[in-house]
Motif scaffolding. Structure first.
Motif, PDB file in Angstrom:
ATOM      1  N   SER A 155       9.975  19.166  -8.019  1.00  0.00           N
ATOM      2  CA  SER A 155      11.114  18.268  -7.824  1.00  0.00           C
ATOM      3  C   SER A 155      10.686  17.021  -7.055  1.00  0.00           C
ATOM      4  CB  SER A 155      12.224  18.983  -7.051  1.00  0.00           C
ATOM      5  OG  SER A 155      13.275  18.088  -6.784  1.00  0.00           O
ATOM      6  N   VAL A 156      11.106  15.867  -7.560  1.00  0.00           N
ATOM      7  CA  VAL A 156      10.715  14.601  -6.943  1.00  0.00           C
ATOM      8  C   VAL A 156      11.896  13.907  -6.253  1.00  0.00           C
ATOM      9  CG1 VAL A 156       8.821  14.191  -8.556  1.00  0.00           C
ATOM     10  CG2 VAL A 156      11.083  13.289  -9.076  1.00  0.00           C
ATOM     11  N   ASP A 157      13.036  14.573  -6.163  1.00  0.00           N
ATOM     12  CA  ASP A 157      14.250  13.933  -5.654  1.00  0.00           C
ATOM     13  C   ASP A 157      14.086  13.381  -4.236  1.00  0.00           C
ATOM     14  OD1 ASP A 157      15.460  14.492  -8.051  1.00  0.00           O
ATOM     15  OD2 ASP A 157      16.459  16.311  -7.325  1.00  0.00           O
ATOM     16  N   ALA A 158      13.561  14.178  -3.321  1.00  0.00           N
ATOM     17  CA  ALA A 158      13.418  13.729  -1.933  1.00  0.00           C
ATOM     18  C   ALA A 158      12.428  12.575  -1.841  1.00  0.00           C
ATOM     19  CB  ALA A 158      12.961  14.888  -1.048  1.00  0.00           C
ATOM     20  N   GLU A 159      11.309  12.686  -2.544  1.00  0.00           N
ATOM     21  CA  GLU A 159      10.293  11.638  -2.504  1.00  0.00           C
ATOM     22  C   GLU A 159      10.798  10.364  -3.179  1.00  0.00           C
ATOM     23  OE1 GLU A 159       7.185  10.016  -0.985  1.00  0.00           O
ATOM     24  OE2 GLU A 159       7.550  12.143  -0.677  1.00  0.00           O
ATOM     25  N   ARG A 160      11.574  10.520  -4.236  1.00  0.00           N
ATOM     26  CA  ARG A 160      12.145   9.370  -4.938  1.00  0.00           C
ATOM     27  C   ARG A 160      13.141   8.643  -4.026  1.00  0.00           C
ATOM     28  NH1 ARG A 160      14.381   9.747 -11.078  1.00  0.00           N
ATOM     29  NH2 ARG A 160      13.900   7.596 -11.574  1.00  0.00           N
ATOM     30  N   SER A 161      13.923   9.400  -3.294  1.00  0.00           N
ATOM     31  CA  SER A 161      14.864   8.811  -2.339  1.00  0.00           C
ATOM     32  C   SER A 161      14.109   8.062  -1.242  1.00  0.00           C
ATOM     33  CB  SER A 161      15.734   9.913  -1.737  1.00  0.00           C
ATOM     34  OG  SER A 161      16.576   9.401  -0.762  1.00  0.00           O
ATOM     35  N   ALA A 162      13.011   8.633  -0.785  1.00  0.00           N
ATOM     36  CA  ALA A 162      12.188   7.966   0.242  1.00  0.00           C
ATOM     37  C   ALA A 162      11.594   6.670  -0.306  1.00  0.00           C
ATOM     38  CB  ALA A 162      11.088   8.903   0.730  1.00  0.00           C
ATOM     39  N   LEU A 163      11.168   6.676  -1.587  1.00  0.00           N
ATOM     40  CA  LEU A 163      10.648   5.457  -2.209  1.00  0.00           C
ATOM     41  C   LEU A 163      11.731   4.393  -2.260  1.00  0.00           C
ATOM     42  CD1 LEU A 163       8.583   3.742  -3.794  1.00  0.00           C
ATOM     43  CD2 LEU A 163       9.394   4.890  -5.875  1.00  0.00           C
ATOM     44  N   ARG A 164      12.932   4.777  -2.642  1.00  0.00           N
ATOM     45  CA  ARG A 164      14.038   3.812  -2.705  1.00  0.00           C
ATOM     46  C   ARG A 164      14.334   3.212  -1.336  1.00  0.00           C
ATOM     47  NH1 ARG A 164      18.336   5.939  -7.182  1.00  0.00           N
ATOM     48  NH2 ARG A 164      16.868   5.895  -8.917  1.00  0.00           N
ATOM     49  N   ASP A 165      14.303   4.037  -0.295  1.00  0.00           N
ATOM     50  CA  ASP A 165      14.502   3.520   1.062  1.00  0.00           C
ATOM     51  C   ASP A 165      13.390   2.542   1.436  1.00  0.00           C
ATOM     52  OD1 ASP A 165      16.781   5.073   1.316  1.00  0.00           O
ATOM     53  OD2 ASP A 165      15.756   6.681   2.422  1.00  0.00           O
ATOM     54  N   TRP A 211       0.837  -1.199   0.000  1.00  0.00           N
ATOM     55  CA  TRP A 211       0.000   0.000   0.000  1.00  0.00           C
ATOM     56  C   TRP A 211       0.876   1.254   0.000  1.00  0.00           C
ATOM     57  CZ3 TRP A 211      -3.699   1.899   4.390  1.00  0.00           C
ATOM     58  CH2 TRP A 211      -4.594   2.837   3.870  1.00  0.00           C
ATOM     59  N   ALA A 212       1.930   1.256   0.807  1.00  0.00           N
ATOM     60  CA  ALA A 212       2.834   2.410   0.865  1.00  0.00           C
ATOM     61  C   ALA A 212       3.519   2.641  -0.481  1.00  0.00           C
ATOM     62  CB  ALA A 212       3.868   2.215   1.961  1.00  0.00           C
ATOM     63  N   VAL A 213       3.926   1.564  -1.162  1.00  0.00           N
ATOM     64  CA  VAL A 213       4.546   1.708  -2.480  1.00  0.00           C
ATOM     65  C   VAL A 213       3.541   2.292  -3.465  1.00  0.00           C
ATOM     66  CG1 VAL A 213       5.496   0.434  -4.457  1.00  0.00           C
ATOM     67  CG2 VAL A 213       6.298  -0.079  -2.151  1.00  0.00           C
ATOM     68  N   GLU A 214       2.328   1.789  -3.428  1.00  0.00           N
ATOM     69  CA  GLU A 214       1.294   2.277  -4.351  1.00  0.00           C
ATOM     70  C   GLU A 214       0.992   3.763  -4.116  1.00  0.00           C
ATOM     71  OE1 GLU A 214      -2.815   0.542  -6.247  1.00  0.00           O
ATOM     72  OE2 GLU A 214      -2.035  -0.350  -4.410  1.00  0.00           O
ATOM     73  N   VAL A 215       0.859   4.158  -2.875  1.00  0.00           N
ATOM     74  CA  VAL A 215       0.585   5.560  -2.548  1.00  0.00           C
ATOM     75  C   VAL A 215       1.791   6.425  -2.925  1.00  0.00           C
ATOM     76  CG1 VAL A 215       0.175   7.183  -0.648  1.00  0.00           C
ATOM     77  CG2 VAL A 215      -1.082   5.032  -0.737  1.00  0.00           C
ATOM     78  N   SER A 216       2.985   5.920  -2.669  1.00  0.00           N
ATOM     79  CA  SER A 216       4.201   6.660  -2.999  1.00  0.00           C
ATOM     80  C   SER A 216       4.324   6.900  -4.502  1.00  0.00           C
ATOM     81  CB  SER A 216       5.427   5.895  -2.487  1.00  0.00           C
ATOM     82  OG  SER A 216       6.599   6.596  -2.776  1.00  0.00           O
ATOM     83  N   LEU A 217       4.024   5.890  -5.293  1.00  0.00           N
ATOM     84  CA  LEU A 217       4.091   6.040  -6.747  1.00  0.00           C
ATOM     85  C   LEU A 217       3.052   7.045  -7.252  1.00  0.00           C
ATOM     86  CD1 LEU A 217       4.662   2.324  -7.756  1.00  0.00           C
ATOM     87  CD2 LEU A 217       6.324   4.185  -7.863  1.00  0.00           C
ATOM     88  N   ALA A 218       1.851   6.983  -6.699  1.00  0.00           N
ATOM     89  CA  ALA A 218       0.810   7.945  -7.090  1.00  0.00           C
ATOM     90  C   ALA A 218       1.235   9.366  -6.709  1.00  0.00           C
ATOM     91  CB  ALA A 218      -0.514   7.580  -6.435  1.00  0.00           C
ATOM     92  N   HIS A 219       1.827   9.497  -5.535  1.00  0.00           N
ATOM     93  CA  HIS A 219       2.291  10.811  -5.075  1.00  0.00           C
ATOM     94  C   HIS A 219       3.424  11.323  -5.973  1.00  0.00           C
ATOM     95  CE1 HIS A 219       2.968  14.103  -2.387  1.00  0.00           C
ATOM     96  NE2 HIS A 219       4.185  13.698  -2.084  1.00  0.00           N
ATOM     97  N   LEU A 220       4.363  10.452  -6.326  1.00  0.00           N
ATOM     98  CA  LEU A 220       5.453  10.840  -7.230  1.00  0.00           C
ATOM     99  C   LEU A 220       4.916  11.277  -8.591  1.00  0.00           C
ATOM    100  CD1 LEU A 220       8.131   8.156  -6.399  1.00  0.00           C
ATOM    101  CD2 LEU A 220       8.526  10.607  -6.439  1.00  0.00           C
ATOM    102  N   ASN A 221       3.958  10.547  -9.110  1.00  0.00           N
ATOM    103  CA  ASN A 221       3.371  10.905 -10.400  1.00  0.00           C
ATOM    104  C   ASN A 221       2.656  12.255 -10.332  1.00  0.00           C
ATOM    105  OD1 ASN A 221       4.386   8.625 -11.632  1.00  0.00           O
ATOM    106  ND2 ASN A 221       2.528   7.435 -11.309  1.00  0.00           N
ATOM    107  N   ASP A 222       1.981  12.522  -9.204  1.00  0.00           N
ATOM    108  CA  ASP A 222       1.337  13.825  -9.020  1.00  0.00           C
ATOM    109  C   ASP A 222       2.374  14.944  -8.998  1.00  0.00           C
ATOM    110  OD1 ASP A 222      -1.146  12.655  -8.903  1.00  0.00           O
ATOM    111  OD2 ASP A 222      -1.349  12.818  -6.720  1.00  0.00           O
ATOM    112  N   LEU A 223       3.475  14.711  -8.289  1.00  0.00           N
ATOM    113  CA  LEU A 223       4.533  15.720  -8.223  1.00  0.00           C
ATOM    114  C   LEU A 223       5.142  15.975  -9.598  1.00  0.00           C
ATOM    115  CD1 LEU A 223       6.387  14.679  -4.929  1.00  0.00           C
ATOM    116  CD2 LEU A 223       4.859  16.628  -5.263  1.00  0.00           C
ATOM    117  N   LYS A 224       5.361  14.895 -10.356  1.00  0.00           N
ATOM    118  CA  LYS A 224       5.908  15.050 -11.711  1.00  0.00           C
ATOM    119  C   LYS A 224       4.942  15.819 -12.604  1.00  0.00           C
ATOM    120  CE  LYS A 224       8.238  11.861 -13.959  1.00  0.00           C
ATOM    121  NZ  LYS A 224       8.629  10.555 -14.522  1.00  0.00           N
ATOM    122  N   ALA A 225       3.657  15.557 -12.478  1.00  0.00           N
ATOM    123  CA  ALA A 225       2.653  16.238 -13.294  1.00  0.00           C
ATOM    124  C   ALA A 225       2.615  17.735 -12.986  1.00  0.00           C
ATOM    125  CB  ALA A 225       1.280  15.625 -13.069  1.00  0.00           C
TER     126      ALA A 225
END
Length: 194
Positions: free
Chosen positions: A103-113, A85-99
């Motif tokens: 900048s998605v760098d911090a959120e992308r790093s959090a997804l990788r962690d 669920w966290a991965v799914e929400v994180s990906l949706a949030h990243l896509n919203d930020l990209k749209a």
């Protein structure tokens, strides 16, 4: 209130008396994805060693059998569900930020962690599917490497026609045991014609 939803999510995650459903519903909604994600990440962080991983606020079920390391099966299931669920929400949030061209760098790093922390769970196929369908292929590679799933790494590189990197990766994979040596030989044989 007052725009401090991330702080609120952290407090709710620590509160033992607030049922999981109430807190999760409080942070559901399109404008609160970051808060829901923070809540889930906080819930996924390991608890003190003396307490098993469980969703606070839900009643204890009867004892379940243990798996390697003394971790209960039901705890792994809970962690797997929250993790996906966290991965799914994180990906949706990243896509919203990209749209929104933020900048998605911090959120992308959090997804990788997050992905690294979930690499020991048996939900990898679902996470691979989520990462691939959202177009986060670098993270898919990172997750597969963290899981030591070399077949997925090589298959992904070959499908992208990145043969040089695939060959380099074959040379980088550690061969620690008989099983890994067989896997390495199978990969070489499988992709040799390519």
């Amino acid at each position: 209130k007052n725009g401090r939803t991330l702080e609120s999510a952290q407090k709710f995650a620590k509160a033992a008396t607030v049922p999981f459903e109430h807190a999760a519903l409080r942070f559901s909604g399109p404008s609160r994805k970051a808060a829901l994600l923070e809540y889930l990440r906080c819930r996924l962080r390991p608890e003190p060693a003396e307490e098993p991983f469980r969703i606070r606020g839900l009643p204890e079920s009867r004892p379940s059998s243990t798996v390697a390391g003394g971790v209960k099966k039901k705890d792994e299931v809970t962690r797997a569900l929250l993790g996906v669920w966290a991965v799914e929400v994180s990906l949706a949030h990243l896509n919203d930020l990209k749209a929104r061209e933020v900048s998605v760098d911090a959120e992308r790093s959090a997804l990788r962690d997050l992905l690294r922390s979930l690499s020991d769970l048996d939900v990898h196929q679902r996470i691979y599917h989520l990462l691939q369908s959202h177009g986060w292929l670098e993270e898919l590679m990172l997750f597969a490497e963290a899981r030591r799933d070399y077949t997925t790494v090589i298959l992904h590189l070959v499908s992208r026609r990145d043969y040089r990197t695939a060959i380099d990766k074959l040379g980088e994979f550690p061969i620690a045991g008989e099983k890994e040596e067989k896997q390495h030989c199978d990969l070489v044989c499988r992709f040799a014609p390519v």
